[in-house]
Scaffold this motif. Structure first.
Motif, PDB file in Angstrom:
ATOM      1  N   ILE A 252     -22.796  70.722 -13.808  1.00 14.77           N
ATOM      2  CA  ILE A 252     -23.275  69.958 -14.974  1.00 14.77           C
ATOM      3  C   ILE A 252     -22.458  68.682 -15.141  1.00 14.77           C
ATOM      4  O   ILE A 252     -23.012  67.583 -15.346  1.00 14.77           O
ATOM      5  N   LEU A 253     -21.160  68.813 -15.045  1.00 16.07           N
ATOM      6  CA  LEU A 253     -20.286  67.638 -15.216  1.00 16.07           C
ATOM      7  C   LEU A 253     -20.580  66.576 -14.157  1.00 16.07           C
ATOM      8  O   LEU A 253     -20.582  65.373 -14.457  1.00 16.07           O
ATOM      9  N   LEU A 254     -20.821  67.001 -12.921  1.00 19.01           N
ATOM     10  CA  LEU A 254     -21.154  66.043 -11.870  1.00 19.01           C
ATOM     11  C   LEU A 254     -22.441  65.298 -12.211  1.00 19.01           C
ATOM     12  O   LEU A 254     -22.524  64.070 -12.034  1.00 19.01           O
ATOM     13  N   GLU A 255     -23.429  66.006 -12.701  1.00 19.25           N
ATOM     14  CA  GLU A 255     -24.674  65.337 -13.117  1.00 19.25           C
ATOM     15  C   GLU A 255     -24.402  64.317 -14.212  1.00 19.25           C
ATOM     16  O   GLU A 255     -24.944  63.202 -14.185  1.00 19.25           O
ATOM     17  N   ARG A 256     -23.595  64.714 -15.193  1.00 22.43           N
ATOM     18  CA  ARG A 256     -23.304  63.799 -16.300  1.00 22.43           C
ATOM     19  C   ARG A 256     -22.567  62.554 -15.805  1.00 22.43           C
ATOM     20  O   ARG A 256     -22.804  61.426 -16.284  1.00 22.43           O
ATOM     21  N   ILE A 257     -21.686  62.748 -14.843  1.00 24.95           N
ATOM     22  CA  ILE A 257     -20.966  61.593 -14.277  1.00 24.95           C
ATOM     23  C   ILE A 257     -21.945  60.664 -13.557  1.00 24.95           C
ATOM     24  O   ILE A 257     -21.944  59.435 -13.771  1.00 24.95           O
ATOM     25  N   MET A 258     -22.775  61.239 -12.705  1.00 21.50           N
ATOM     26  CA  MET A 258     -23.671  60.419 -11.881  1.00 21.50           C
ATOM     27  C   MET A 258     -24.731  59.714 -12.718  1.00 21.50           C
ATOM     28  O   MET A 258     -25.280  58.683 -12.289  1.00 21.50           O
ATOM     29  N   GLU A 259     -25.036  60.241 -13.898  1.00 25.27           N
ATOM     30  CA  GLU A 259     -26.018  59.580 -14.765  1.00 25.27           C
ATOM     31  C   GLU A 259     -25.546  58.211 -15.233  1.00 25.27           C
ATOM     32  O   GLU A 259     -26.365  57.355 -15.587  1.00 25.27           O
ATOM     33  N   ILE A 260     -24.236  57.966 -15.250  1.00 25.00           N
ATOM     34  CA  ILE A 260     -23.727  56.669 -15.730  1.00 25.00           C
ATOM     35  C   ILE A 260     -22.910  55.928 -14.669  1.00 25.00           C
ATOM     36  O   ILE A 260     -22.430  54.827 -14.910  1.00 25.00           O
ATOM     37  N   SER A 261     -22.760  56.528 -13.503  1.00 23.02           N
ATOM     38  CA  SER A 261     -21.949  55.901 -12.453  1.00 23.02           C
ATOM     39  C   SER A 261     -22.742  54.818 -11.716  1.00 23.02           C
ATOM     40  O   SER A 261     -23.944  54.968 -11.478  1.00 23.02           O
TER      41      SER A 261
END
Length: 592
Positions: free
Chosen positions: A410-419
């Motif tokens: 989940i955290l990886l998805e959240r990171i990639m959403e704004i990276s």
């Protein structure tokens, strides 16, 4: 051709025979669906006392196959050790097809001389089949609640009162010590909540025991000396005493014996509604449950409607498969109690309680105590010990979603959403944090474990990924934490860098945006829910516990064990799974 038909027919018969054999074995070997019956063993208390026991048994039998075996002394000289009553109770269960016997001692303590005297006789009367011995009443937190009720009914100002808890059933120093230890443990339920001027626990010896007159006179003298001191004295005869009629009863005798002294006399253990609750919980623990009897109780932190709606989207997929109740809050006794009672009304006998908090120890001590899974109150109670939730359901629990590898995804998805440019970006996973420094350090370690999982799957590594907590509820700690977070953001923006702040909390971003105002960063403030992985975490934990919860308790114990051996064996099983050292009642699933 005919020969081939004969062979085929014989093969078919062989297959049917094997299927029948498999069915027979599966329904008769240990652990198969054998019919369970409960043999409740109680002392013959006389006419009124036995009426009270019969009333409880009548209600118990509405839900369970059960019989009552009264035991007692040969007062008239012709009872033959109550053998006929024991045989009749065993036969009553056998006539209903019972082959798995659970003997339930309706005695306060395993040290009671009468129970010990009859234990072997009961095992011999059953003679065959599987036998389990349930623990006596003192092993249950529900019995401690009865004592608490009895004391609170007569207490007016504990700080000025002396409390005497009186037991019975000893025949020697060993049994006296064992009964006293049980009473002292139960009395802690009272003293954890009320500070008395003095607390004493005494035990009467059985009539006919060596030296019983001197022993009991010494107990009487200690009670009288206590009453002679300044302040009010409370005397609670906490035993299942005889009750031939109102006068010839334990309370009647106590009233006449100490009536001339300034003593407030409490009621004895029987009758009380939690005796039936204890019986039902014991039966639930030693019975096979169906899937429909399993309920799920989820306790997230909870907040405003949007927060709660976000959680509901995670929980909704479970509602078609389980009976689910939500109890948002930080172990609120009203909300938890309402949810437990609602599940019980729907026929639930097993509850999977889920602490939907980041770490597995978050809210654990408090809720374990409230649900009767721990003897000692939480260390942070600060004199306000939470009330217990009195339930007949068997409860297993787990918590700590951040300790699951699913959260890293989940955290990886959240990171990639704004990276945008990982090689230039510093990511800060920002969590709530705790007041306790050691717990906060452990939380950081858990986040770092998730960072390690994230980094393993990256094609383009980030400049840095950091774990931080705001410790937002404690001003002094928050100020220091906020200073470090600001420094990290400023450092990350140097040399063409870019900072991403990801809310590492269940829902939303709380006060992050406001507290970090004026700094240059990009935030993903969604939080962890809603996300399918959070539903998966719930499903996996529920499935893990169901595997251990639905099969019946082990039947490997032999009828020849002593009650003490049984209690110690239960104790060992419980310690493995973080259940209470004082209140032992069968095997539990590990809390993970």
């Amino acid at each position: 051709m005919k020969q081939r038909l004969k062979v085929a027919a014989l093969m078919g018969l062989g297959i049917y025979f094997l299927l029948f054999l498999a069915f027979f074995i599966s329904h008769n070997v240990q652990g198969g669906p054998l019919k369970t019956g409960f043999l409740v063993v109680a002392a013959d208390r006389g006419f009124l006392g036995n009426q009270e026991i019969d009333a409880v048994m009548d209600q118990f039998k509405r839900r369970r196959i059960a019989s009552l075996a009264l035991i007692g002394k040969d007062r008239q000289g012709i009872e033959d050790g109550y053998a006929a009553y024991i045989r009749r109770a065993v036969a009553e269960l056998e006539q209903q097809g019972v082959s798995q016997f659970v003997v339930v001692p309706m005695f306060l303590s395993a040290g009671d001389a009468l129970f010990q005297q009859y234990r072997d006789r009961i095992g011999q009367a059953i003679g065959h089949g599987n036998i389990q011995w349930a623990p006596p009443m003192a092993e249950s937190y529900l019995t401690a609640q009865i004592l608490l009720d009895r004391v609170e009914a007569v207490s007016t100002q504990p700080s000025g009162e002396r409390l005497v808890v009186l037991g019975s059933g000893a025949v020697d120093e060993a049994s006296e010590r064992r009964i006293r230890n049980d009473l002292e443990r139960l009395a802690r339920e009272v003293t954890d909540r009320h500070e008395f001027r003095e607390v004493g626990v005494h035990v009467y010896y059985e009539h006919g025991a060596p030296g019983h007159e001197e022993k009991n006179e010494a107990v009487d003298a200690r009670i009288i000396r206590t009453a002679a001191r300044r302040g009010r004295t409370l005397l609670v005869p906490f035993a299942i005493g005889v009750k031939f009629d109102q006068r010839m009863s334990m309370e009647g005798w106590m009233g006449r014996k100490f009536g001339q002294f300034d003593i407030a006399l409490g009621k004895s253990l029987f009758p009380h509604p939690d005796v039936l609750t204890w019986l039902h919980q014991t039966a639930n623990r030693y019975s096979r449950a169906s899937r429909e009897e399993v309920g799920v109780l989820i306790m997230p932190h909870g907040s405003t409607r949007p927060y709660n709606d976000g959680l509901e989207r995670v929980v909704a997929p479970l509602r078609g498969r389980y009976r689910v109740e939500m109890a948002p809050g930080m172990g609120d006794p009203l909300i938890l109690g309402q949810a437990v009672r609602k599940l019980e009304k729907e026929g639930v006998t097993r509850i999977i309680f889920i602490r939907m908090y980041a770490l597995r120890d978050h809210m654990k001590a408090r809720t374990d105590y409230m649900l009767g899974l721990a003897m000692d109150p939480p260390g942070d109670a600060h004199g306000k010990v939470p009330p217990r939730i009195r339930t007949s359901a068997v409860i297993e629990r787990f918590g700590g979603y951040e300790e699951s590898p699913l959260i890293a995804e989940i955290l990886l998805e959240r990171i990639m959403e704004i990276s945008e440019r990982p090689e230039d970006e510093t990511v800060i996973l920002l969590a709530h944090g705790t007041m306790d420094d050691e717990q906060n350090r452990r939380w950081i370690e858990v986040i770092n474990d998730n960072i390690a999982r994230i980094q393993k799957g990256l094609e383009r590594p980030f400049r840095a990924i950091k774990a931080m907590t705001l410790r937002e509820d404690w001003p002094d700690k928050r100020a220091r934490a906020l200073l470090r977070i600001r420094e990290e953001i400023e450092q990350g923006n140097r040399n063409g860098g870019r900072v991403l702040v990801v809310s590492n909390r269940l829902y939303g971003s709380g006060p992050y945006q406001r507290l970090l105002e004026g700094l240059d960063f990009k935030m993903n403030g969604k939080g962890l829910v809603p996300h399918p992985n959070m539903t998966r975490w719930l499903e996996e934990g529920i499935g893990r516990i169901i595997q251990t919860m639905l099969p019946p308790a082990s039947l490997e114990r032999e009828a020849g064990e002593t009650a003490g051996d049984e209690s110690r064996r239960n104790h060992a099983r419980v310690l493995k799974s973080e259940a209470p050292p004082g209140f032992r009642a069968g095997p539990r699933a590990a809390d993970g």
